[in-house]
Write a protein that holds these residues in place. Structure first.
Motif, mmCIF file in Angstrom:
data_model
loop_
_atom_site.group_PDB
_atom_site.id
_atom_site.type_symbol
_atom_site.label_atom_id
_atom_site.label_comp_id
_atom_site.label_asym_id
_atom_site.label_seq_id
_atom_site.Cartn_x
_atom_site.Cartn_y
_atom_site.Cartn_z
ATOM 1 N N THR A 123 4.311 9.030 16.780
ATOM 2 C CA THR A 123 3.140 9.504 16.203
ATOM 3 C C THR A 123 2.784 10.592 17.236
ATOM 4 N N ASP A 150 2.961 11.477 3.679
ATOM 5 C CA ASP A 150 1.836 10.393 3.148
ATOM 6 C C ASP A 150 0.629 11.125 3.146
ATOM 7 N N SER A 188 2.203 14.413 7.430
ATOM 8 C CA SER A 188 1.195 13.673 7.258
ATOM 9 C C SER A 188 -0.283 14.509 7.857
ATOM 10 N N GLY A 227 -3.141 9.944 1.247
ATOM 11 C CA GLY A 227 -3.994 9.954 0.027
ATOM 12 C C GLY A 227 -3.060 9.486 -1.323
ATOM 13 N N ALA A 236 3.237 2.284 5.721
ATOM 14 C CA ALA A 236 2.978 3.117 7.053
ATOM 15 C C ALA A 236 2.310 2.051 8.109
ATOM 16 N N ARG A 288 -2.575 7.201 -4.096
ATOM 17 C CA ARG A 288 -3.385 6.300 -4.765
ATOM 18 C C ARG A 288 -2.759 5.541 -5.858
ATOM 19 N N GLN A 301 -0.313 -0.705 18.086
ATOM 20 C CA GLN A 301 -1.698 -1.517 18.067
ATOM 21 C C GLN A 301 -1.922 -2.471 17.008
ATOM 22 N N ALA A 311 2.788 -1.259 13.621
ATOM 23 C CA ALA A 311 1.980 -0.138 14.647
ATOM 24 C C ALA A 311 1.999 -0.669 16.066
ATOM 25 N N ARG A 347 -7.925 11.137 8.484
ATOM 26 C CA ARG A 347 -8.652 10.353 9.433
ATOM 27 C C ARG A 347 -8.689 10.941 10.891
#
Ligand SMILES: Cc1cc2nc3c(=O)[nH]c(=O)nc-3n(C[C@H](O)[C@H](O)[C@H](O)COP(=O)(O)O)c2cc1C
Length: 384
Positions: free
Chosen positions: A159, A313, A280, A315, A79, A317, A111, A109, A285
């Motif tokens: 996004t 997407d 997502s 969480g 991601a 793990r 950024q 990204a 966040r």
């Protein structure tokens, strides 16, 4: 004695926590407001269980995936994560190399602290996607897209789930923000993490100076400690469906909308000519009261039909978390924090290791469930 390599997400996270300054670790690890969305992601995955079948020998299940006409080694995609380049020196290039090694795409990204051109040069052979945050100045935004396309990037991820800057008290308390302001607290944090301070920040300072948003025009975001000097490059957070249509007309490659949680929004994305959507909650966040992708995945699949490409997407793990999203209708799964913690724990080899571990866990989930390929997950009996 050499440190043993990490064996799963939790161990990678623990290593990352030791290596990274607390401000950076918290920026990656934590959620927003009361972190309810983050907790809901974990609880949601844990609450779903499969009814396994036996006497169906599956020695080597196939986790290969076809996505938008291309075949990949597994259903994972790295991601987009802002400032992955702060996790390790040249972190974004390392992430690209890890993705290339795993045979999966890496979405860089807007950024990033390394430009898309430098990532492409440093991670040749990797399939790079590009995530777009839109600048207020449209002409500059289109110029950025032209540059991205000229680097051979064929897939753009727009996004759309960040209409404001989310509240994160931990960042305030840790003194973490862009621009990054020097403080005693940050100074002590850096001193407590000398391996990162010397190995990452020290190397940047010695080579190229403080990291900056490298996709921004020269002089606009000169470093992570400087204020954005030009309002034309502030993010335009108020995007509309009409704007998606405009991007569609200007971007010749594949277009993916990221941050969808409502079936109607998914349908609107496909109607506007998008090739896929990412279901997502931004890893818990952004919106602390948002539903989880796992909750809405099946509804979105039902609304868009079997042929539409759905990525999910937030969480993930464990391989089993990914399996549950795939069982609810996702075609592929993006990973945010997992490869970042792998990268922190062991550079490009660490990021690659994290992906390999998740693939191994996904295969184990299939073997224990009596399922030989990902496509059969949708027919498995699940209980929640
Ligand atoms: C440190 C960090 C930075 C992120 N930056 C971006 C970003 O710049 N653009 C974006 O679309 N998503 C961003 N995300 C969200 C991820 O793309 C992804 O949706 C999310 O991390 C998935 O959840 P997971 O971390 O639990 O796997 C970021 C996530 C993290 C952890």
């Amino acid at each position: 004695m050499a440190d043993a390599p990490f064996g799963d997400y939790d161990e990678a996270r623990a290593k990352a926590r030791r290596y990274l300054p607390r401000a950076l670790f918290d920026y990656i690890d934590r959620g927003t407001e009361g972190e309810r969305a983050l907790a809901a992601l974990r609880q949601g995955f844990d609450a779903v269980r499969i009814v396994p079948r036996v006497l169906r020998p599956v020695a080597a299940p196939d986790i290969g995936t076809t996505l938008m006409g291309r075949r990949y080694a597994s259903p994972f995609i790295i991601a987009p994560t802002a400032l992955a380049g702060l996790v390790r020196h040249d972190g974004e290039v390392k992430m690209g190399r890890a993705a290339g090694q795993a045979g999966i795409p890496f979405c860089a990204a807007t950024q990033s602290s390394t430009s898309i051109g430098d990532i492409a040069a440093g991670a040749s052979g990797a399939e790079l996607w590009f995530q777009l945050y839109v600048w207020r100045d449209r002409a500059e935004t289109w110029a950025l897209l032209d540059k991205v396309a000229a680097e051979g990037v064929e897939t753009l991820v727009l996004t759309v789930d960040t209409p404001a800057s989310p509240k994160k008290v931990h960042n305030l308390r840790n003194g973490f923000g862009i621009p990054l302001r020097p403080s005693w607290r940050l100074g002590v944090d850096l001193m407590r993490h000398p391996a990162w301070t010397i190995g990452v920040m020290g190397r940047y300072l010695a080579a190229t100076g403080l990291p900056a948003y490298a996709n921004y025009p020269v002089g606009v975001a000169t470093s992570v400690t400087s204020v954005l000097s030009d309002p034309r490059f502030a993010l335009d957070t108020q995007l509309s469906l009409r704007f998606v249509g405009e991007v569609r007309r200007r971007w010749a490659g594949k277009l993916i909308l990221k941050g969808i949680l409502h079936p109607d929004d998914a349908q609107a994305a496909f109607a506007a000519g998008c090739d896929a959507v990412v279901i997502s909650s931004h890893g818990g966040r952004n919106h602390d009261s948002a539903v989880t992708p796992l909750e809405v995945c099946a509804d979105i699949r039902a609304a868009v039909g079997p042929g539409a490409t759905l990525i999910a997407d937030s969480g993930v793990r464990r391989g089993s978390d990914a399996a549950k999203l795939l069982a609810r209708g996702a075609d592929a799964v993006m990973l945010g924090r997992a490869p970042l913690f792998g990268l922190a724990a062991g550079g490009d080899a660490g990021a690659a290791r994290m992906i390999a571990l998740l693939e191994e866990e996904l295969r184990a989930f299939l073997v224990f469930s009596g399922i030989s390929r990902l496509g059969d997950l949708a027919r498995a009996e699940m209980r929640a």
